[in-house]
Design an enzyme around this catalytic site. Structure first.
Site, PDB file in Angstrom:
ATOM      1  N   THR A 267     -22.191  31.262 -21.537  1.00 18.11           N
ATOM      2  CA  THR A 267     -22.414  31.743 -22.900  1.00 18.11           C
ATOM      3  C   THR A 267     -21.293  32.649 -23.413  1.00 18.11           C
ATOM      4  O   THR A 267     -21.368  33.132 -24.542  1.00 18.11           O
ATOM      5  CB  THR A 267     -23.754  32.490 -22.984  1.00 18.11           C
ATOM      6  OG1 THR A 267     -23.749  33.576 -22.044  1.00 18.11           O
ATOM      7  CG2 THR A 267     -24.912  31.553 -22.656  1.00 18.11           C
TER       8      THR A 267
ATOM      9  N   ASP B 293     -30.721  38.126  -6.710  1.00 17.56           N
ATOM     10  CA  ASP B 293     -29.718  38.664  -7.633  1.00 17.56           C
ATOM     11  C   ASP B 293     -30.417  38.841  -8.979  1.00 17.56           C
ATOM     12  O   ASP B 293     -30.599  37.871  -9.718  1.00 17.56           O
ATOM     13  CB  ASP B 293     -28.545  37.686  -7.751  1.00 17.56           C
ATOM     14  CG  ASP B 293     -27.398  38.244  -8.580  1.00 17.56           C
ATOM     15  OD1 ASP B 293     -27.408  39.448  -8.881  1.00 17.56           O
ATOM     16  OD2 ASP B 293     -26.491  37.468  -8.936  1.00 17.56           O
TER      17      ASP B 293
ATOM     18  N   ASP C 272     -25.616  43.813 -18.148  1.00 17.60           N
ATOM     19  CA  ASP C 272     -24.437  44.486 -17.611  1.00 17.60           C
ATOM     20  C   ASP C 272     -23.895  45.449 -18.663  1.00 17.60           C
ATOM     21  O   ASP C 272     -24.059  45.231 -19.866  1.00 17.60           O
ATOM     22  CB  ASP C 272     -23.364  43.461 -17.230  1.00 17.60           C
ATOM     23  CG  ASP C 272     -22.337  44.014 -16.254  1.00 17.60           C
ATOM     24  OD1 ASP C 272     -22.513  45.152 -15.784  1.00 17.60           O
ATOM     25  OD2 ASP C 272     -21.357  43.301 -15.959  1.00 17.60           O
TER      26      ASP C 272
ATOM     27  N   GLN D  10     -24.517  47.747 -11.400  1.00 14.36           N
ATOM     28  CA  GLN D  10     -24.888  49.140 -11.682  1.00 14.36           C
ATOM     29  C   GLN D  10     -26.003  49.234 -12.719  1.00 14.36           C
ATOM     30  O   GLN D  10     -26.995  49.946 -12.521  1.00 14.36           O
ATOM     31  CB  GLN D  10     -23.654  49.905 -12.169  1.00 14.36           C
ATOM     32  CG  GLN D  10     -23.921  51.361 -12.506  1.00 14.36           C
ATOM     33  CD  GLN D  10     -22.663  52.092 -12.943  1.00 14.36           C
ATOM     34  OE1 GLN D  10     -21.590  51.501 -13.049  1.00 14.36           O
ATOM     35  NE2 GLN D  10     -22.768  53.383 -13.181  1.00 14.36           N
TER      36      GLN D  10
ATOM     37  N   SER E  84     -20.152  46.659  -8.355  1.00 17.00           N
ATOM     38  CA  SER E  84     -19.399  46.981  -9.576  1.00 17.00           C
ATOM     39  C   SER E  84     -19.851  48.259 -10.261  1.00 17.00           C
ATOM     40  O   SER E  84     -19.991  48.309 -11.479  1.00 17.00           O
ATOM     41  CB  SER E  84     -19.497  45.809 -10.570  1.00 17.00           C
ATOM     42  OG  SER E  84     -19.008  44.629 -10.010  1.00 17.00           O
TER      43      SER E  84
ATOM     44  N   THR F 283     -17.843  41.479  -9.860  1.00 13.94           N
ATOM     45  CA  THR F 283     -18.722  40.679  -9.018  1.00 13.94           C
ATOM     46  C   THR F 283     -19.741  39.936  -9.876  1.00 13.94           C
ATOM     47  O   THR F 283     -19.862  40.167 -11.066  1.00 13.94           O
ATOM     48  CB  THR F 283     -19.450  41.576  -8.007  1.00 13.94           C
ATOM     49  OG1 THR F 283     -20.149  42.584  -8.727  1.00 13.94           O
ATOM     50  CG2 THR F 283     -18.461  42.229  -7.055  1.00 13.94           C
ATOM     51  N   GLY F 284     -20.495  39.032  -9.248  1.00 14.54           N
ATOM     52  CA  GLY F 284     -21.479  38.259  -9.983  1.00 14.54           C
ATOM     53  C   GLY F 284     -22.118  37.221  -9.094  1.00 14.54           C
ATOM     54  O   GLY F 284     -22.319  37.443  -7.892  1.00 14.54           O
ATOM     55  N   ASP F 285     -22.434  36.048  -9.663  1.00 16.36           N
ATOM     56  CA  ASP F 285     -23.117  34.992  -8.920  1.00 16.36           C
ATOM     57  C   ASP F 285     -22.323  34.564  -7.689  1.00 16.36           C
ATOM     58  O   ASP F 285     -22.875  34.326  -6.620  1.00 16.36           O
ATOM     59  CB  ASP F 285     -23.340  33.768  -9.822  1.00 16.36           C
ATOM     60  CG  ASP F 285     -24.027  34.123 -11.129  1.00 16.36           C
ATOM     61  OD1 ASP F 285     -24.911  34.999 -11.106  1.00 16.36           O
ATOM     62  OD2 ASP F 285     -23.687  33.515 -12.151  1.00 16.36           O
TER      63      ASP F 285
END
Length: 330
Positions: A63, A130, A135, A164, A200, A235-237
């Protein structure tokens, strides 16, 4: 930055004990790009794990582009796919469940149903959550999901990987210092999660450096250890999948001793940082200017595409990262 560094379920469980896992991953999917299941599946497979996927959405692209097309799938679609696995006894060998973007409360409840059924089949199942909610102060799911993640899914999870902002939502603790982050980890332990990784985090007086703060709890002894890694890599998936993959391979060798989470985070961070640098080099080589001032709706599609992680060209960094990070025990 610290640079130093059925075929039966029995056979599947045996493989897992040797470091290989069988994973059911439930999260988003895109046709083009690397988020959700598209970001998670390849690194998990490359690191030796079998992966089955259920998609909560299927979009043309993520997106962040000016436009996207596709569908968000309802809970009955997710449960129907899982029922098909059950009908063929394909649900009996899972050692791990990975859950990412859900998007609505019904899908969170669907994941709860699946998690409980998998835990009934295999009480040793590792559920990695997760909690994708937002964010940098922006919530992009309905607010009701916060309580559902906290009160429904966290008590079932063996690991959570919030950023965070998500950790603050789940715990009610504003994270500005290292002590705040440790308090948030402890709060998540109190919810029943033995392994916590807050990714993060930008702490006071450390602008430009992101802090990963984790905590590992031995539920039997009550002993815990907290860790910190400094990095500049977002960071992420992809990171959640890397951490789960590494932890799944390491945990048996630690034999219940603390330390597997720290090592998993070191390896995942090394890979993430290396691939982020490879992505940045690609941006520079193709003339893409990196600017924090870019606003959605005004970004050329080619520019956004340049920010997609260079996972396939950099796949050697998944199995053999060239960077080295050392977790600081705090």
């Amino acid at each position: 930055m610290h640079n130093s560094t059925n075929s039966s379920s029995n056979s599947n469980t045996a493989n897992a004990s040797a470091g290989s896992a069988r994973v059911l991953s439930i999260q988003s999917h895109v046709v083009s790009g690397y988020v959700g299941n598209r970001a998670a599946t390849f690194p998990l497979q490359l690191l030796g794990h079998e992966v089955d996927v259920i998609n909560t959405v299927q979009f043309s692209n993520h997106t962040g582009y000016n436009q996207f097309r596709g569908q968000r799938f309802p809970a009955d679609h997710i449960l129907d796919l899982f029922a098909g696995l059950q009908a063929n006894q394909l649900d009996t060998g899972y050692t791990h469940l990975l859950a990412g973007y859900m998007g609505n409360s019904e899908n969170v409840r669907a994941v709860e149903t699946i998690a409980r059924q998998l835990l009934q089949t295999n009480p040793g199942l590792q559920f990695v959550l997760d909690p994708v909610m937002g964010d940098e102060g922006a919530l992009y799911v309905p607010r009701e999901l916060v309580a559902l993640y906290r009160d429904v899914l966290c008590p079932l999870a063996s690991m959570v990987t919030p950023n965070q902002f998500e950790a603050e939502l789940l715990t009610g603790i504003t994270i500005e210092t290292l002590d705040d982050a440790r308090s948030a980890c402890n709060r998540l332990h109190e919810l029943g999660v033995p392994n916590v990784v807050i990714t993060s985090s930008e702490l006071k007086n450390s602008k430009g450096t992101l802090h990963l703060v984790g905590s590992e709890l031995n539920a039997t002894s009550g002993e815990s250890t907290s860790l910190r890694l400094r990095s500049r890599a977002l960071t992420g998936d992809f990171f959640a999948a890397l951490t789960m993959a590494r932890h799944a391979s390491l945990v048996a060798s630690y034999g219940g001793r603390l330390g597997a989470l720290a090592r998993a985070c070191e390896l995942a961070t090394a890979t993430q940082a290396g691939i982020m640098e490879a992505t940045q080099r690609h941006q520079q080589a193709t003339g893409i200017a990196v600017s924090d001032s870019l606003v959605r709706g005004t970004r050329p599609s080619g520019m956004v595409r340049g920010f997609e992680l260079r996972i396939i060209p950099s796949q050697s960094l998944i199995t053999s990262p060239t960077k080295s990070f050392t977790a600081e025990i705090i």
